[in-house]
Design an enzyme around this catalytic site. Sequence first.
Site, short mmCIF file in Angstrom:
data_model
loop_
_atom_site.label_atom_id
_atom_site.label_comp_id
_atom_site.label_asym_id
_atom_site.label_seq_id
_atom_site.Cartn_x
_atom_site.Cartn_y
_atom_site.Cartn_z
N GLN A 100 0.83 -1.21 0.00
CA GLN A 100 0.00 0.00 0.00
C GLN A 100 0.86 1.26 0.00
OE1 GLN A 100 -2.94 0.36 3.08
NE2 GLN A 100 -3.92 -1.58 2.57
N ASP A 287 -10.51 3.89 2.64
CA ASP A 287 -9.34 4.68 3.01
C ASP A 287 -8.20 4.52 2.02
OD1 ASP A 287 -7.21 2.62 4.46
OD2 ASP A 287 -9.28 1.98 4.69
N GLN A 288 -8.13 3.36 1.34
CA GLN A 288 -7.04 3.13 0.40
C GLN A 288 -7.19 3.96 -0.88
OE1 GLN A 288 -5.76 -1.15 0.11
NE2 GLN A 288 -7.59 -1.51 1.34
N HIS A 310 -10.07 4.69 9.96
CA HIS A 310 -9.01 4.63 8.96
C HIS A 310 -9.29 5.59 7.82
CE1 HIS A 310 -7.44 0.63 10.51
NE2 HIS A 310 -6.36 1.34 10.31
#
Length: 346
Positions: A100, A287-288, A310
Amino acid sequence: MPEPIPVDGAAGGQVLRTSLALSALTGKPFTISSIRSNRPNPGLQPQHFTAVKTLAETCHAEIEGAVKESRQLTFKPGKVRPSSLQVNIGSAGSVTLLLQALLPPSLREEVRLRVMGGGDVPFAPPANYFSGVLQPALKAFGVHFEFSLNKRGYYPKGNGAVSFKSVPGRLPLKAVDFTELGQLQSIQCVSHCASLPREVAVNQARAAHKKLEEFDCEWIESIEAAPHSDTIGSGLDLLACFDNGAHLGANALGAKGKPAVTVGEEAAVHLLKSLRSLRPVDVHLADQLIPFMGLAKGTSFFQCAEVSQHLLSSIAVTKQFLDCEISIVGDLGQPGRVTVKGVGFA
């Protein structure tokens, strides 16, 4: 070089990873303090230390405070360069969380990475989620990479391995609209175990299928069993696929004394929650996506099944590094809608 951006790292490792990712890509230095101070084992742990070292190698950064259990770190990035690295986290630390952090800087140059660690561990997206949910979502932005799971690794032994290769694309990234779920076409089930009887994986899958029988769609099942391995554990990954390209993922992991049926039912319940929300972005994907939405040219939208802490942390860090406009509608723990006016980073 400008003054380091001050970052509060109390919320957890995700704040550190997002800071590393955007710092390496943009060239902006940062100083993070109170690293993971809200966690039972605060400071830099092996997996966080490995992320710092890996990102530093990728962009030839100067780092201060990169020692075990350190609660403050300064990261001064150089230029991202092509790199080929082999990384051993040295524990069951998550390989996907490391990747990530690597994804944004790898937009610039080709990065090849082979990582040893945990591919199916608690509190981290499993390898199947990385390839089945995150990878197609990022493709919509124009982010391309190759990813393969070479060997599963479970907590606590780890010993898993994945391979990654970025395909640098044209910047800026494209804006996205993830607000429609589409029609459900299929549910893919991958049930896996290592150093355990094959029946464990079979029973996990059977329990999940029974829990999801209400959905009139294709069921695609895969059973993976490695009876003799240097890791031990089990898990089940579910992937719901829709006609417009949306994907929802859910998973559950086995544990000592935890029945296989419970593992399957647990994963199914997680997927049911996402499916019934009628939102195309599940709680783990939201959130990514934020850093990529901030980097994109134009305004991006998504509707998510749940607003998580998050997600809020990712928004806060991304705004610090990119100075983009982000608005969110929805309370913590409830469905939400996020709008990001990207900066068109190139």
